[in-house]
Write an enzyme that holds these catalytic residues in place. Structure first.
Site, short mmCIF file in Angstrom:
data_model
loop_
_atom_site.label_atom_id
_atom_site.label_comp_id
_atom_site.label_asym_id
_atom_site.label_seq_id
_atom_site.Cartn_x
_atom_site.Cartn_y
_atom_site.Cartn_z
N ASP A 1 6.60 12.34 -4.49
CA ASP A 1 6.48 11.28 -3.57
C ASP A 1 7.28 11.77 -2.12
OD1 ASP A 1 6.39 10.08 -6.08
OD2 ASP A 1 5.31 8.77 -4.69
N GLY B 1 0.24 6.50 -6.42
CA GLY B 1 0.21 8.13 -6.17
C GLY B 1 0.27 8.10 -4.75
N ALA B 2 1.18 9.08 -4.25
CA ALA B 2 1.89 9.25 -2.93
C ALA B 2 0.39 9.65 -1.94
CB ALA B 2 2.68 10.36 -2.91
N GLN C 1 2.17 5.08 -16.58
CA GLN C 1 1.20 6.07 -15.70
C GLN C 1 0.49 7.37 -16.50
OE1 GLN C 1 3.73 4.65 -14.36
NE2 GLN C 1 3.64 4.10 -12.30
N ASN D 1 10.38 12.08 -7.31
CA ASN D 1 9.21 11.81 -7.74
C ASN D 1 9.59 10.67 -9.06
OD1 ASN D 1 6.26 12.40 -8.72
ND2 ASN D 1 7.31 13.27 -10.55
N ARG E 1 5.66 0.19 0.37
CA ARG E 1 6.61 1.09 -0.67
C ARG E 1 7.17 2.04 0.26
NH1 ARG E 1 3.44 3.26 -5.86
NH2 ARG E 1 5.76 2.94 -6.64
O1 MRU Z 1 4.81 4.67 -8.60
P1 MRU Z 1 3.40 5.47 -8.74
O2 MRU Z 1 2.60 5.54 -9.97
O3 MRU Z 1 2.80 5.61 -7.37
O4 MRU Z 1 4.28 6.80 -8.81
C1 MRU Z 1 3.36 8.43 -8.53
C2 MRU Z 1 4.24 9.36 -8.99
O5 MRU Z 1 5.53 9.40 -8.81
C3 MRU Z 1 3.44 10.70 -8.55
O6 MRU Z 1 4.18 11.88 -9.34
C4 MRU Z 1 3.63 11.23 -7.03
O7 MRU Z 1 3.29 10.18 -6.20
C5 MRU Z 1 2.29 12.31 -6.69
S1 MRU Z 1 0.90 12.04 -6.93
C6 MRU Z 1 0.18 13.09 -6.42
#
Ligand code: MRU
Length: 337
Positions: A233, A49-50, A192, A243, A86
């Protein structure tokens, strides 16, 4: 049941995370006591998550100073290693740049470097918690009452230092007695949505229905979904939104069926230096995430797979962006910070 903190400190200054790869089956906390261990946890999505990977990286930088002689070079080396994990979420880069700036200022002022960085990491986490609360309030006001919300991936408490971004308005409405329910896309390939979003909503008492990603368009055509809310993201200066892969398809389906498509994100996710979505680096992950699941084949052996972790939704498909500074038309978001 309250949602456990996805990240914290141990008593002796290591980083403690809830291993999100094991949810929903197992709630296991893991102690990370080196920069490399934090980098591995980010790369493998144990923390994800970002906003949360920004917080984890900031906390991870402090581990470089444990037990060694504190120096600026050590901090820069740690930031470089964590920044390489990442590429898409701008929060990671923003948090690390902030830690590096704080380290330089502390060194110039002769302050205790380790202490200064620990306080900076705490500040980043606390600010994120407060931004999530403000997103919740702004989103709840925008939605205005009972709602059925479709979401994709997990942009909840497990992805942030607070109550989440996309899920924040839902928690805010639920807390004030509104009837709010969620349709959660399962979010292939790493699930997720079904593993994490459904887990935290169910724990919080918010009714949630899981659907396979390919069902989203049909569900939106049914006419009972009030709005879509997703996280981000990185949001480019023109309002294009990166995203989780699959978000773009949901936005197209929402537009086709006249359902508002909202993006909820803290201002730390807006990147004024990236002019548009075409310049957002999209993380490519290994094909095995698509061709299998935890050791079980989902495709014949030897078959290739394409696995971008994120996609870009053009600004014109976004109804509005809900931030900690209020609700913006996508084209105006670059000027909001
Ligand atoms: O690969 P991830 O699980 O880190 O991806 C997360 C997402 O795409 C979320 O929608 C984004 O990071 C927003 S989290 C507040």
């Amino acid at each position: 049941m309250p949602i456990p903190d996805p990240i914290g400190w141990t008593g002796d200054g290591a980083v403690r995370i809830l291993d999100q790869t094991l949810l929903p089956g197992e709630e296991r906390y893991v102690t990370l006591d080196t920069v490399d261990a934090v980098a591995e946890a980010i790369r493998t999505l144990r923390v994800r998550g970002a906003p949360l990977i920004g917080i984890a990286a900031a906390m991870g930088v402090t581990l470089a100073l444990r037990g060694g002689s504190p120096s600026l070079d050590t901090v820069c080396g740690a930031a470089a290693a964590l920044g390489a994990t990442r590429p898409t979420a701008v929060n990671l880069r923003g948090a690390l740049a902030r830690m590096a700036r704080r380290a330089a200022a502390a060194a110039a002022a002769g302050e205790n470097l380790a202490l200064a960085l620990r306080h900076e990491a705490d500040a980043i986490r606390e600010e994120d918690r407060a931004m999530c609360a403000r997103i919740g309030a702004a989103g709840a006001e925008l939605i205005g009452g009972d709602a059925l919300v479709l979401t994709h991936c997990n942009a909840g408490a497990l992805a942030t230092g607070g109550i989440g971004t996309a899920l924040a308005p839902i928690y805010a409405l639920h807390a004030t007695g509104h009837r709010v329910a969620v349709v959660a896309d399962e979010t292939r390939p790493l699930l997720q949505g079904s593993r994490l979003t459904a887990w935290e909503l169910a724990r919080s008492g918010v009714p949630v229905t899981v659907i396979a990603d390919g069902m989203a368009a049909s569900r939106l055509r049914q006419g009972d979904v009030t709005c879509v809310i997703v996280g981000a993201d990185r949001i480019a200066a023109n309002g294009d939104v990166a995203n989780k892969i699959g978000t773009y398809g949901v936005a197209l389906a929402a537009r086709a069926h006249g359902v508002p498509f909202y993006v909820a994100a803290p201002t730390s996710t807006i990147d004024p230096l990236t002019p548009d979505g075409a310049r957002i680096p999209i993380e490519q992950r290994g094909p095995e995430e698509v061709t299998g699941w935890r050791g079980h084949a989902a495709a014949p052996a030897g078959v290739g797979a394409w696995n971008p972790a994120f996609d870009v939704t053009p600004a014109e498909l976004v109804t509005a962006i809900i931030t900690d500074r209020g609700v913006f038309a996508p084209g105006d978001v670059g000027g909001s910070i």
